[in-house]
Write a protein that holds these residues in place. Structure first.
Motif, short mmCIF file in Angstrom:
data_model
loop_
_atom_site.label_atom_id
_atom_site.label_comp_id
_atom_site.label_asym_id
_atom_site.label_seq_id
_atom_site.Cartn_x
_atom_site.Cartn_y
_atom_site.Cartn_z
N ARG A 236 0.88 -1.22 -0.03
CA ARG A 236 -0.02 -0.06 0.19
C ARG A 236 0.83 1.32 -0.17
O ARG A 236 0.61 2.29 -0.74
CB ARG A 236 -0.86 0.01 1.35
N SER A 239 2.35 1.52 -3.36
CA SER A 239 1.24 2.04 -4.34
C SER A 239 1.06 3.66 -4.37
O SER A 239 1.03 4.18 -5.43
CB SER A 239 -0.04 1.41 -4.13
N CYS A 240 1.20 4.05 -3.19
CA CYS A 240 1.07 5.48 -2.98
C CYS A 240 2.03 6.29 -3.56
O CYS A 240 1.78 7.40 -4.50
CB CYS A 240 0.70 5.81 -1.52
N LEU A 243 1.72 6.24 -7.42
CA LEU A 243 0.78 7.14 -8.07
C LEU A 243 1.41 8.45 -8.06
O LEU A 243 1.15 9.10 -9.03
CB LEU A 243 -0.25 7.06 -7.04
N VAL A 374 -5.23 0.55 -3.89
CA VAL A 374 -5.80 1.49 -3.09
C VAL A 374 -7.26 1.28 -2.93
O VAL A 374 -7.82 1.55 -2.13
CB VAL A 374 -5.38 2.97 -3.68
#
Length: 441
Positions: A236, A239-240, A243, A374
């Motif tokens: 997670r 992933s942020c 992005l 997400v």
């Protein structure tokens, strides 16, 4: 005395005239220098481009019937459109998962191609850079919709494999076909593209591989601080970060490198000018937006039936779910990229082909994959970046191979053939691969 004054007066007048001429010339030079400075600043900002000709598209005025005729009835592939409603009828009347999956897969194919067409029409009004990003974005709508439906049903492995297969398909099959077809058309020379942009794209793909690789390494080395939760937390967080990196990439493309998708040499500029009339849009901007909305909604409807029929199709056809998710679904979803990349390559516009194929891979790996993590987080689904060892190794090797093929900044039909053959090896590998984590599907 008067005779002496005349030459003096003449000389004074000549000096005044010459002084005025010098002053006018200096003013002219200042204005010319100011104009050149302004033009140079506009080029730096991307308002003017020395490599991409400015062509204002002529928006056609179509009636509703003409718009339907252009989008629906002028393409032979749309003969497959009735398979979509037929799949829905079979679902409620016969409930044969194998037939529902096959009919839905066939019915989505022309929709994916028409999504690409509507995107190309809209790109005519936005310019080359935004157009390339639009092609990559709406070309991936099919996979993203399928992934969200699968995630909603708790089919995490289907989401992972579908997105992975889309990356592999774009990098090997789509790009390989573009290189191959373009190389056959221009067999007497090597086609060229911007090596700098290709290097940046390769770096982004390697960053995506790093984000996917580390959770898998953490899992298989059993080095988690908190067993079962550290891997998910790392996914997670990564992933942020991915992005954020993708948002920076978009800003870089749209602002700092506004001519990223522009042709490279003068010959391509001449081709652009001569074919400008042929590339005028067939539908207006708002027609393209409306058709994109309609096609996306229809794809969303069929994707729900497609996801529900995956497991039944795997059992009835005796084909691994990994092969269905990684090979069959992405081939249908990438129909728009496939057609667009080949078309651009056959027009000697390899930068646009790379913008579609590699740009689509970047968008899936740097946006769609972390976005699904997400979204799964918000849904309460434990979607992570651990794609398992076999799949992660396949992705890593593919990115390395494609990076080597792009490092020279040129392509030919032989390079395209090699990429296609590499994809056949990947497809065969997934056909004989059994996913050890069937409980996540």
């Amino acid at each position: 005395m008067s005779c002496c004054k005349v030459p003096v007066l003449i000389e004074a007048q000549v000096e005044m005239v010459s002084a005025n001429e010098l002053e006018n010339k200096s003013l002219f030079r200042q204005e010319e220098d100011a104009a050149q400075t302004k033009e140079a600043s506009l080029m730096e900002q991307g308002s003017l481009s020395t490599s991409f000709p400015q062509h204002t598209p002529k928006a056609p005025k179509n009636s509703v019937l003409n718009s339907i005729k252009i989008v629906i009835f002028c393409n032979k592939l749309n003969l497959l459109l009735p398979f979509g409603p037929l799949a829905i009828l079979v679902h409620y009347m016969i409930d044969s998962k194998g037939w529902v999956f096959l009919l839905t897969l066939v019915g989505i194919t022309p929709l994916a191609e028409r999504l690409g067409y509507a995107t190309e029409q809209l790109a005519c009004y936005t310019g080359p850079t935004v157009g390339g990003l639009l092609n990559a974005t709406f070309g991936n709508v099919t996979e993203l919709i399928i992934s969200i439906f699968a995630l909603k049903n708790g089919m995490i492995r289907v989401v992972q494999l579908t997105l992975l297969g889309s990356i592999l398909s774009n990098m090997l099959l789509v790009l390989g076909c573009a290189f191959f077809c373009g190389g056959l058309v221009f067999y007497q020379k090597d086609q060229v593209f911007d090596k700098g942009i290709a290097t940046v794209n390769s770096g982004l793909l390697l960053m995506a591989v790093m984000g996917i690789l580390f959770p898998a390494v953490l899992h298989y080395t059993h080095s988690e601080v908190h067993a079962g939760s550290s891997e998910l937390a790392l996914s997670r967080f990564s992933s942020c970060i991915m992005l954020i990196a993708y948002a920076a990439y978009l800003f870089f493309q749209l602002k700092s490198q506004s001519n990223s998708y522009s042709p490279l040499d003068e010959e391509s500029n001449q081709n652009e000018e001569t074919s400008a009339e042929d590339e005028d849009p067939e539908i207006s901007k708002w027609e393209a937006i409306i058709w994109l909305s309609i096609l996306t909604a229809w794809v969303s409807l069929l994707s729900g039936y497609l996801v529900d029929a995956i497991e039944g199709a795997s059992v009835s056809w005796n084909i691994p779910i990994a092969f269905i998710s990684t090979i069959l679904l992405p081939i249908v979803g990438n129909a728009a990229e496939h057609a667009g990349a080949i078309m651009f390559a056959m027009k000697d516009k390899l930068d646009l082909s790379l913008g579609v194929a590699i740009g689509s891979s970047i968008q899936i790996s740097m946006f769609a994959v972390p976005f699904c993590v997400v979204i799964g987080w918000m849904m309460g689904q434990q979607m992570d970046l651990n794609f398992q060892l076999f799949e992660t190794a396949m992705l890593f090797i593919t990115v390395i191979v494609v990076a080597f093929f792009l490092q020279e900044g040129s392509s030919n039909y032989f390079k395209g053939l090699m990429l296609i053959l590499c994809y056949l090896i990947v497809a065969a590998s997934f056909f004989v691969h059994e996913d050890p984590h069937q409980d996540g599907i």
